[in-house]
Structure formats: C-alpha cells, structure tokens
Design an enzyme around this catalytic site. Sequence first.
Site: not given
Length: 325
Positions: A155-158, A236, A238, A267, A286
Amino acid sequence: MTNYRTLITRDIGEKAIASIQKISEVDVWLESTPPSAEQIKQSLKDVDALVCMLTDPISREIIESAPKLKVISQMAVGTDNIDVAFATQKKIPVGHTPDVLSNTTADFAFALLLAVARRVVESHNAVHQGNWQPWGPYVWSGHDVTGSTIGIIGMGRIGQAMARRAAGFDMKILYHSRTRKPEIENKLDAEFLSLDALLERSDFISLHTFLSEDTHHLINKKSFQLMKENAILINTARGAVVDQKALIDALQSGKIAGAGLDVSDPEPIHPTDPLLNLPNVVITPHIGSASIQTRKRMAMMMAENVTAALSGKEIPYCANPQVYS
Ligand code: DGY
C-alpha cells in the site's frame, strides 16, 4: 562546460538530454535494445554520472568499474536492478522517479483488471479472427468488477492509487503492507489483513510491492492454494514477486480464474512460455508507466538528479538518502 561525462543507456528525449548537456558531456546509447552489462562496463571508466534503465544490471562489479561515478540516476521508481547497498557504501546517490508514475501505473493495473475480468482481449481476438459469435445469454461472460473485493499487496503510492480506483468501482478494499495506513483505512474503508487472509478473501489480487529478498516469490504455490477459484491476479510490480511456474500451474489447473501481467520473470518473456498460450491471461511488456506525459516527466526527474549531483548538491529524488547522513 565542465569536464563531466554522463552515460545515458537509452534515448531519453531531447529535452532531458539537453538539460544534462548544460553541465556535462553526454554519451547516449542509441540502439533500440539495451546495452549488455559488458558494454555498460566498458563505457563507464571515465563517467561521472550514469543514467540507466531497469533493464541495466548495475551490479557491484559495474559500479566498481566507474571510479569517478558521482550519481546513478534510474528511469524507474523500482531500483532492484541496482546494487543500492553497494552504491550507498561508496556514497553514490541513487536517483529514481517516485510519485510521478503512480497514477499512470494504477490506471494500467486497473485496465488489466478490467480486461481480464471482462475478457476484453480474448473476445477482441476472436472478432479479429472472424469469429464474432452472435449475442447469446452467456457468450463471453466474465466476472463482475463493481462490488467485488480487491486485495492490494503493497500500500505504497501506487497501491494507494489503485485503491482509489477500486473505491470508484464500489469494491471492498483489503490490503496487506509492511506498515498499516490508518488514513487509507479511514478514507477508503480499507481493511488491513495478513497476507493469507487477504488471499483467501479477494476476487482480485493486485501486486504493488518492490522486489526484494522479502518479496521474491511472495506469491507462490501455497498462495494459489489459498486463493478463490474466481480469483484474478494482477501484477504490475515485478515478475519475480510471483513464482511464475506456480502461476502457470494455477492457471492451467483452473485453481484461479485469470491473470493480468505487465511484468514477467524473465523479461522479455520467452516466446514459448506456456503463459502465452493461456486464454485467461492478458500480458503486456512492462508498460505500466508508459504514457508519453509520464515518461517525459520521468526523464526530466532523472536529468534533475544528474545536474544536482554534478553541481555538488543533494539529488532531489533519492532512493538511498543515507548517503547524505
Ligand atoms: C518502475 O518505475 O519501477 C516501473 O516498473 C517502470 O516505470
């Protein structure tokens, strides 16, 4: 002009390059594919500033090959491709691009969520292949998003930007994070849960953690066993946060309903990877933060980090602020 030299490992756009050129000679890697670790190493000998991408493995060995290096400035918020601990030990600030991409990435995560839930890509492909099935009671029916339950991991910024979007769809918001966020709990009626409880209760699970030793394969065989059969996983963050083999097993066996993936491990994904044959998977290369506006802002933040470091100032967007203490 000073004697500084900056290496930029991809073409980041005229404006950002011009801004670095005010203070430094600039070499830009102009190929459309990234330089190899060896090519970066060969180019770093006299370099004062390195502008790099998440595709560049900035290992201890690479950092050691650049005795004059004063700053590493990366075009991403995540820095898992960089040996940040070693850079910190060498007192080299590592710049990154937080905040600016949070809404853009959450928009994309939500686009994947909707696309998988409502079978947008599968049905689009069928139409393109000449297979428009006439309207029927259950033709291409998917899963409801509005009113369902989302579990946000990280629950960080994104993660918070994702939660705001979920609230707009009247979703029940569950979350698991290193630290509790009472303000989010109050504002969005979000519920903090243990990871296992979140996996058991969520219809959609969206990953927004950094990749670290702690989060490597955070979602694994055991996690899929806990998930509901209608669960849809969105990643979305890693690729390596998920054990990809376990994900494939869960999707093939119908243990979960689908996945929306903007990242994979490795990737680029190998063209024969079984994930590419699964109709209930939407996969993109990505591009979560890839809006023109956001990428241009990210490029300017990197340039600001470089010009600050080469002017002897603290860099404004620093992933290892300990270097200044
Ligand atoms: C990041 O910033 O870490 C994303 O993965 C790319 O924008």
